[in-house]
Design an enzyme around this catalytic site. Structure first.
Site, short mmCIF file in Angstrom:
data_model
loop_
_atom_site.label_atom_id
_atom_site.label_comp_id
_atom_site.label_asym_id
_atom_site.label_seq_id
_atom_site.Cartn_x
_atom_site.Cartn_y
_atom_site.Cartn_z
N ASP A 1 0.85 -1.19 0.00
CA ASP A 1 0.00 0.00 0.00
C ASP A 1 0.89 1.25 0.00
OD1 ASP A 1 -3.09 0.68 0.42
OD2 ASP A 1 -1.94 2.09 1.63
N TYR B 1 -2.92 11.62 2.09
CA TYR B 1 -3.47 11.63 0.74
C TYR B 1 -3.46 13.05 0.17
CZ TYR B 1 -5.03 6.78 1.08
OH TYR B 1 -5.06 5.41 1.17
N HIS C 1 -4.63 -7.71 -0.41
CA HIS C 1 -3.91 -6.45 -0.23
C HIS C 1 -3.19 -6.37 1.12
CE1 HIS C 1 -3.17 -2.27 -1.30
NE2 HIS C 1 -3.57 -1.89 -0.11
#
Length: 386
Positions: free
Chosen positions: A180, A310, A360
């Site tokens: 990630d 982000y 993931h």
């Protein structure tokens, strides 16, 4: 002037914070939902109610806090920011240092099942020649490294902080691994400190498709299918990223005030991103491990500051990194979008694996498989065959 001091750290959540969590969960005002839509509109209320009640009445934070505290933990200040990290040295004298980086919505909780086999393979039925000294930091803004106190903590700044952390620990040559966010930070670290990073391993992908028809023409049928999955993710599953990269403060109000909201925000990603064969998140990741991860976000109040990563990093999404010749390996798990032609554009890919189980959150879902693949890449690095 910033100190290089490194101090021991223990997780000690006040009982009042746990009481407050339970009280808030007991007063959750649940939303309505349409009948028969399942996960199509997001996390179903019925499932969340059950999970929240388990969190409130059955889950034991103190037990998992004690387990986390079995790992030696430390705190230091880098570039004005608190950095919390696990540092577990191998009993093997020739072990290779390895810095491992989590992502969102993960934490160092992800690594609880892989640290033992990585640091002490002899005790886990492995070859002692594969041993690592493991450094597992919490990304600034996440968990016990949070919150961040100023703007500018993008992924490149995180990578620079990791280079400084490893320098402080006295590690002149080391490997880097991540999934990630970690699958971006680790290759960035190799570019920032190419003389120190001996190899990079990621689970996921190294880079993003360029849109070049020639690059697409080299893709296999399986890779084209993954490209299609990536495009669907951008269309249907990227809402969380768009919100966190534009309005982290706004969404953070709800996530910081409602543990049920924080639970839903994270549990939905564990549903979407774990092994596609798993019907529910806890079919892929143990319910207690999932809740320990959510609890770290809640109890440290870092929903907003973790989302800020982000916002800070958005300008760099999909941008070229520049070529790196550091030997790199990729493990592709079901549901991830690893495409070798994409990864090879800017990286010296010497190891590539594709697996039929896991997802993931590989360190939590299939720790044995991930550990085996990390060992496989660095076996080649140690042996000088790359």
């Amino acid at each position: 002037m910033e100190s290089n001091e490194i101090t021991p750290f223990r997780i000690e959540i006040p009982q009042a914070a746990l009481d407050d969590l339970n009280e808030r969960l007991s007063r959750t005002r649940w939303p309505d939902e349409l009948p028969g839509v399942g996960w199509g509109y997001g996390a179903p209320v019925g499932y969340l109610r059950e999970l929240a009640e388990y969190w409130r009445t059955t889950y034991d934070w103190r037990r998992h806090e004690a387990r986390l505290n079995e790992f030696p933990q430390f705190m230091t200040t880098i570039d004005g920011q608190d950095v919390h990290f696990l540092h577990v040295r191998s009993p093997e004298p020739d072990a290779m240092p390895l810095i491992i980086t989590h992502g969102w919505p993960g934490s160092v909780v992800e690594f609880m099942e892989i640290i033992g086999p990585l640091t002490d393979p002899r005790a886990h039925g492995g070859d002692p020649a594969d041993a690592f000294h493991v450094v597992a930091p919490s990304i600034p803004g996440f968990g016990f490294s949070g919150p961040t106190r100023e703007a500018g903590w993008d992924m490149a700044r995180v990578a620079r902080a990791w280079a400084e952390l490893m320098r402080r620990l006295g590690y002149a040559r080391y490997g880097a691994q991540g999934g990630d966010t970690g699958s971006v930070v680790s290759p960035l670290l190799a570019r920032i400190a190419p003389e120190q990073v001996v190899g990079v391993h990621v689970n996921g992908n190294l880079g993003f498709p360029s849109g070049d028809p020639a690059e697409m023409a080299r893709m296999s049928e399986a890779e084209m299918a993954r490209l299609g999955g990536m495009q669907r993710q951008m269309e249907e599953g990227a809402g969380y990223a768009i919100i966190q990269s534009t309005r982290p403060q706004t969404v953070g109000v709800g996530l910081s005030d409602s543990p049920a909201g924080q639970l839903a925000w994270i549990a939905e990603k564990f549903k979407e991103w774990t092994d596609p064969a798993a019907e529910l998140p806890e079919d892929a990741v143990g319910r207690d491990q999932l809740l320990t991860n959510v609890s770290v976000y809640w109890l440290t109040g870092t929903a907003t500051s973790s989302a800020r990563l982000y916002k800070e990093s958005r300008a760099a999404w999909g941008q070229p990194m520049g070529r790196s010749e550091v030997p790199s390996g990729v493990a592709v798990f079901p549901g991830d979008f690893g495409i070798r032609t994409v990864s090879e554009r800017e990286n010296n890919v010497v190891h590539w694996s594709e697996f039929e189980r896991g997802g993931h959150f590989a360190a939590m879902e299939v720790p044995d498989v991930l550990v085996g693949d990390v060992r496989a890449l660095f076996r080649r690095v140690r042996g000088g065959t790359v």
